[in-house]
Design a protein around this motif. Structure first.
Motif: not given
Length: 253
Positions: A13-14, A20-24, A27-28, A37-38
């Motif tokens: 996700f981070v 989570y590649r397609e959902r970015g 960062a997305w 978010l950090t």
């Protein structure tokens, strides 16, 4: 505190990789959702862990009676004190401390105070009643004058407890046509040598409803430390006892 991503899921996700590649990824989310978010420190070391999970705090506004702004402030402070934490499989999961006020209220809810039931003297044999215009001693049949309830919660930081103590402060006895008696404690059971009577004089013959109200004072403590009075003192429903009040006939010769 509730479980969330596995170590691998959070890493993906981070970094915006894997599922989570397609959902970015993070960062997305920050760019399109206006978030800030950090990444949690050290998240990379769990990138291959598929059994351990990240745990985070949750707050439910449905359990909060105050205004929304205040809830957001309280929840933000809670999240600050209970950060996202990675727990490997098989390790104890985080359990946040239970506020002692919550335990106090749980103890109050379980408190059962005795019904103020009375006995009296003189008591006539034929009617189990008393005599008109004569001081009638009254006292509580349940002689308990102190009670307590303790609630305890076990957390990772150790047990937290709250104890509520109640003390009987007195009774109030009243009836139509009689002066109300306000007495300290539970009253004194009659005996020929007893002193300190709690007495009421019933002035009307016939069946008489006598109302008895007990009063209690409650304090509480958290982990043994006194906290003073509870927010609202307990109220016990008065009891009604019907006493047959008899006259004594006299004559002169």
């Amino acid at each position: 505190m509730e479980p969330s991503y596995t170590g691998k899921q959070y890493y993906e996700f981070v970094t915006g990789t894997g599922q989570y590649r397609e959902r970015g990824g993070m960062a997305w989310v920050n760019q399109h959702m206006g978030e800030n978010l950090t990444a949690e420190p050290g998240y990379e070391q769990y990138k291959d862990d598929i059994t351990g999970r990240w745990w985070g705090g949750t707050c439910n506004s449905g359990n909060y009676d105050g205004p929304t702004k205040e809830f957001l402030e309280v929840s933000a402070a809670y999240f600050e004190e209970h950060p996202f934490t990675f727990i490997r499989a098989g390790r104890p999961v985080p359990v946040p401390p239970v506020p002692p006020e919550v335990l106090r209220d749980a103890a109050i809810a379980e408190m059962e105070l005795p019904t103020p039931t009375i006995d009296w003297n003189p008591k006539t044999a034929e009617s189990n009643g008393t005599i008109v215009n004569l001081d009638t001693w009254v006292w509580l049949t349940d002689r308990r004058d102190s009670l307590y309830v303790e609630a305890t919660a076990n957390t990772m930081g150790g047990p937290t407890s709250a104890r509520v103590d109640v003390m009987l402060t007195g009774i109030t006895v009243s009836a139509d046509g009689a002066e109300t008696a306000v007495c300290d404690g539970p009253g004194v059971p009659y005996s020929p040598s007893a002193t300190g009577a709690c007495a009421i004089t019933l002035t009307r013959p016939g069946p008489t409803a006598v109302s008895t109200q007990s009063t209690w004072h409650a304090t509480w403590s958290a982990n043994g430390a006194p906290q003073g009075d509870i927010p609202t003192q307990p109220v016990v429903t008065p009891s009604l006892t019907t006493i047959q009040v008899s006259e004594i006939g006299t004559y002169n010769r």
